[in-house]
Design a protein around this motif. Structure first.
Motif, PDB file in Angstrom:
ATOM      1  N   TYR A  60     -23.757 -76.144  98.969  1.00  0.00           N
ATOM      2  CA  TYR A  60     -24.536 -77.047  98.113  1.00  0.00           C
ATOM      3  C   TYR A  60     -26.019 -76.744  98.290  1.00  0.00           C
ATOM      4  O   TYR A  60     -26.455 -76.325  99.359  1.00  0.00           O
ATOM      5  N   ARG A  61     -26.752 -76.981  97.230  1.00  0.00           N
ATOM      6  CA  ARG A  61     -28.193 -76.717  97.256  1.00  0.00           C
ATOM      7  C   ARG A  61     -28.878 -77.567  98.342  1.00  0.00           C
ATOM      8  O   ARG A  61     -28.497 -78.709  98.584  1.00  0.00           O
ATOM      9  N   ALA A  62     -29.889 -76.997  98.969  1.00  0.00           N
ATOM     10  CA  ALA A  62     -30.659 -77.752  99.973  1.00  0.00           C
ATOM     11  C   ALA A  62     -31.286 -78.973  99.304  1.00  0.00           C
ATOM     12  O   ALA A  62     -31.742 -78.900  98.161  1.00  0.00           O
ATOM     13  N   VAL A  63     -31.296 -80.096 100.010  1.00  0.00           N
ATOM     14  CA  VAL A  63     -31.893 -81.320  99.471  1.00  0.00           C
ATOM     15  C   VAL A  63     -33.370 -81.351  99.862  1.00  0.00           C
ATOM     16  O   VAL A  63     -33.733 -81.003 100.990  1.00  0.00           O
ATOM     17  N   ASP A  64     -34.196 -81.754  98.930  1.00  0.00           N
ATOM     18  CA  ASP A  64     -35.640 -81.828  99.148  1.00  0.00           C
ATOM     19  C   ASP A  64     -35.965 -82.697 100.365  1.00  0.00           C
ATOM     20  O   ASP A  64     -35.427 -83.791 100.522  1.00  0.00           O
ATOM     21  N   ARG A  65     -36.858 -82.205 101.210  1.00  0.00           N
ATOM     22  CA  ARG A  65     -37.181 -82.904 102.466  1.00  0.00           C
ATOM     23  C   ARG A  65     -37.700 -84.327 102.229  1.00  0.00           C
ATOM     24  O   ARG A  65     -37.406 -85.241 102.992  1.00  0.00           O
ATOM     25  N   GLN A  66     -38.497 -84.485 101.171  1.00  0.00           N
ATOM     26  CA  GLN A  66     -39.039 -85.830 100.917  1.00  0.00           C
ATOM     27  C   GLN A  66     -37.946 -86.805 100.516  1.00  0.00           C
ATOM     28  O   GLN A  66     -37.988 -87.988 100.876  1.00  0.00           O
ATOM     29  N   LEU A  67     -36.945 -86.316  99.783  1.00  0.00           N
ATOM     30  CA  LEU A  67     -35.814 -87.172  99.398  1.00  0.00           C
ATOM     31  C   LEU A  67     -34.970 -87.515 100.635  1.00  0.00           C
ATOM     32  O   LEU A  67     -34.547 -88.664 100.812  1.00  0.00           O
ATOM     33  N   VAL A  68     -34.769 -86.528 101.486  1.00  0.00           N
ATOM     34  CA  VAL A  68     -34.030 -86.770 102.740  1.00  0.00           C
ATOM     35  C   VAL A  68     -34.749 -87.854 103.547  1.00  0.00           C
ATOM     36  O   VAL A  68     -34.138 -88.816 104.026  1.00  0.00           O
ATOM     37  N   GLU A  69     -36.058 -87.709 103.647  1.00  0.00           N
ATOM     38  CA  GLU A  69     -36.854 -88.654 104.434  1.00  0.00           C
ATOM     39  C   GLU A  69     -36.840 -90.062 103.828  1.00  0.00           C
ATOM     40  O   GLU A  69     -36.643 -91.050 104.534  1.00  0.00           O
ATOM     41  N   SER A  70     -37.028 -90.161 102.499  1.00  0.00           N
ATOM     42  CA  SER A  70     -37.104 -91.490 101.878  1.00  0.00           C
ATOM     43  C   SER A  70     -35.755 -92.201 101.935  1.00  0.00           C
ATOM     44  O   SER A  70     -35.696 -93.419 102.131  1.00  0.00           O
ATOM     45  N   THR A  71     -34.654 -91.444 101.814  1.00  0.00           N
ATOM     46  CA  THR A  71     -33.316 -92.055 101.905  1.00  0.00           C
ATOM     47  C   THR A  71     -33.063 -92.557 103.319  1.00  0.00           C
ATOM     48  O   THR A  71     -32.549 -93.661 103.523  1.00  0.00           O
ATOM     49  N   LEU A  72     -33.435 -91.751 104.306  1.00  0.00           N
ATOM     50  CA  LEU A  72     -33.307 -92.187 105.698  1.00  0.00           C
ATOM     51  C   LEU A  72     -34.155 -93.435 105.947  1.00  0.00           C
ATOM     52  O   LEU A  72     -33.709 -94.371 106.602  1.00  0.00           O
ATOM     53  N   ARG A  73     -35.362 -93.442 105.384  1.00  0.00           N
ATOM     54  CA  ARG A  73     -36.245 -94.594 105.581  1.00  0.00           C
ATOM     55  C   ARG A  73     -35.610 -95.867 105.030  1.00  0.00           C
ATOM     56  O   ARG A  73     -35.696 -96.940 105.630  1.00  0.00           O
ATOM     57  N   GLU A  74     -34.947 -95.742 103.888  1.00  0.00           N
ATOM     58  CA  GLU A  74     -34.276 -96.904 103.276  1.00  0.00           C
ATOM     59  C   GLU A  74     -33.190 -97.453 104.209  1.00  0.00           C
ATOM     60  O   GLU A  74     -33.079 -98.661 104.419  1.00  0.00           O
TER      61      GLU A  74
END
Length: 335
Positions: A189-203
């Protein structure tokens, strides 16, 4: 987000999984070994629903999963597998509650984080949730809601506890680097954007407003800085996988008040060195970073390198006791 300052972590704790199938025996071990930082044990040997993905799938709100030959797959309603996950978690919580009567202080609960869950749970078409950004978003929302309910239940059961939530993210590096394999196994699977990874974790980290969240990853190259920005108050890792390349980010993390959960005791049966030997690497790292030795006990919790599900029951008990002795050695002789 990370309210470390008002919170005292214990000097040593477990990661999560233990061998065996007896909830009371496991709770007795986890609370007896760590009188000042017990954790809720997980017993994957019981089978589907007690495994890491199945157990957390059972916490989800309005999302249900069932076991297929390829793994856990999202379905329409709670079937036998979901109900089994609920029953086992209930059994584990009952046992834990019994052994923590009147306890006051930190306790640790574990659940799979949003990205490892997205990599380990399949959509109806057999591809991982990770393949669909909308599904990832929905899954993270369902997980956040489920964790909120779970933590409230634990707080009712152990009113004097300060709950530490550990999010297990062994697949996080694979998600960031595009290394998670598709259903066919022929592509990734395509790498997930770091900012999206971070914001989802933050949630997801944000659901635990009353206590700290620790993110556990037993893979190399743990993204300390990303986890810190996402609000993690602590990072749990396999100490043997660190390299000197990690020095700067670890130094920054410690100076920012991040708690290090240093996994220094092997997770499977082996001959253990003396407790001082087990934490020698931690002392060496401290010297390399130029941090003051007195900070060690304030900044580090000693743990096994990973879960102990693959160990013999005797070794698991020995490893947990060894963590306590190693932490004591670190506090008594930080130099």
């Amino acid at each position: 987000m990370s309210n470390n300052s008002q919170f005292s972590f214990g000097p040593a704790t477990g990661i999560g999984s233990l061998p065996g199938t007896d909830a009371r025996e496991a709770a007795k071990t986890a609370t007896g070994a760590f009188e000042d930082f017990p954790f809720l044990p997980e017993l994957p040997a019981r089978g589907p629903g007690a495994d890491m993905i199945g157990r957390t799938a059972g916490l989800l709100v309005e999302v249900y999963a069932r076991v297929e030959p390829s793994g856990w797959r999202i379905g329409d309603r709670p079937g036998r597998d979901t109900k089994r996950a609920w029953a086992w978690l209930g059994e584990d919580l009952d046992a834990f509650e019994e052994f923590t009567q009147g306890y006051e202080g930190p306790i640790k609960m574990q659940a799979v984080g949003p990205w490892t869950l997205a990599a380990g749970l399949e959509l109806r078409n057999g591809e991982a949730v990770l393949s669909d950004p909308g599904a990832c978003r929905d899954l993270a929302g369902s997980l956040a809601e489920g964790l909120r309910n779970h933590l409230a239940d634990v707080q009712r059961r152990v009113p004097g506890a300060q709950i530490v939530l550990q999010l297990d993210e062994p697949s996080l590096i694979g998600v960031l680097r595009g290394h998670v394999r598709s259903a066919s196994g022929y592509r990734t699977y395509r790498a997930v954007d770091r900012q999206l990874v971070e914001s989802t974790l933050r949630e997801v980290v944000g659901v635990h407003a009353n206590g700290p969240v620790v993110v556990h990853s037993c893979a190399p190259d743990v993204p300390f800085a990303l986890l810190r920005r996402a609000g993690a108050a602590g990072v749990s890792f396999d100490f043997s996988l660190l390299t000197e390349r990690d020095d700067d980010v670890i130094g920054e993390a410690v100076e920012a008040g991040t708690r290090l959960f240093a996994g220094v005791v092997p997770g499977t049966d082996t001959a253990l060195s003396d407790p001082a030997g087990s934490v020698m690497g931690v002392r060496t790292l401290w010297r390399r970073l130029g941090l003051r030795p007195g900070l060690l006990a304030e900044a580090v919790t000693i743990t096994p390198a990973c879960g102990l599900a693959g160990a013999t029951p005797e070794y698991a008990r020995h490893a947990l006791a060894h963590c306590v002795r190693a932490a004591r050695s670190l506090a008594d002789n930080p130099e």
